[in-house]
Design a protein around this motif. Sequence first.
Motif, mmCIF file in Angstrom:
data_model
loop_
_atom_site.group_PDB
_atom_site.id
_atom_site.type_symbol
_atom_site.label_atom_id
_atom_site.label_comp_id
_atom_site.label_asym_id
_atom_site.label_seq_id
_atom_site.Cartn_x
_atom_site.Cartn_y
_atom_site.Cartn_z
ATOM 1 N N ASN A 2 0.835 -1.202 0.000
ATOM 2 C CA ASN A 2 0.000 0.000 0.000
ATOM 3 C C ASN A 2 0.874 1.257 0.000
ATOM 4 O O ASN A 2 2.093 1.189 0.155
ATOM 5 N N ARG A 4 1.249 3.721 2.143
ATOM 6 C CA ARG A 4 1.953 4.068 3.384
ATOM 7 C C ARG A 4 3.258 3.275 3.503
ATOM 8 O O ARG A 4 4.298 3.829 3.833
ATOM 9 N N ARG A 5 3.195 1.990 3.229
ATOM 10 C CA ARG A 5 4.405 1.158 3.309
ATOM 11 C C ARG A 5 5.436 1.592 2.267
ATOM 12 O O ARG A 5 6.626 1.581 2.532
ATOM 13 N N ARG A 7 5.854 4.632 1.081
ATOM 14 C CA ARG A 7 6.462 5.883 1.555
ATOM 15 C C ARG A 7 7.486 5.611 2.659
ATOM 16 O O ARG A 7 8.557 6.205 2.679
ATOM 17 N N VAL A 8 7.165 4.711 3.582
ATOM 18 C CA VAL A 8 8.093 4.372 4.661
ATOM 19 C C VAL A 8 9.347 3.727 4.078
ATOM 20 O O VAL A 8 10.476 4.070 4.455
#
Length: 192
Positions: A2, A4-5, A7-8
């Motif tokens: 996804n 968020r992952r 971006r991290v």
Amino acid sequence: MNGRRLRVLLFVVVAAVQLAVAGGAVIRSELALRTGEVFRFRIQPVDPVDAFRGRYVAIRFALDRAPAPDGLELRHNQWVFVPLQVDSEGLAAFGPATLDRPASGAYLRLRSGRVYPDEEGQRSAWVTMPFNRYYMDEDLAPQAERAVWSVPRGQREASVTVRVRNGVGVLEELYIDEVPIHRWLAENASSE
């Protein structure tokens, strides 16, 4: 994966690259300081009105030109390799500047100016040393500044030692009359 992952993960990769670049610069400097060959350079006075800013002594090298072989043409700010030699006084001297890394011997990777004929008619290239400050204790720096630059030229000789390894130079010590600055200040505290 996804958003968020992703971006991290991207943040972690960018942070790792930044740490690797900064760490590489630190490691190169530390290796030069610990295992590099020592060269002593004479330094010249800097305008005493603007010479001291903060906790360092301003450094200007007397050696600012390297011989330029015939056929070598340089652009402003171009990287050159300058072999190091030791003259009869034990001071560092520049060998001929080149665009190619020397196969052996100590050398510095420096920024250059254009090639021009010097006072004797020899071809020379202006070069810029990568350091112009000697950092020291906040309380001692003003005393060192006065000791180095407030005396008429020729009464005291100021020099620095630079450790050199694989083209990287690291400023090691500041000297007055061949005595390390900290010791010189301790021995001459009352006269300054």
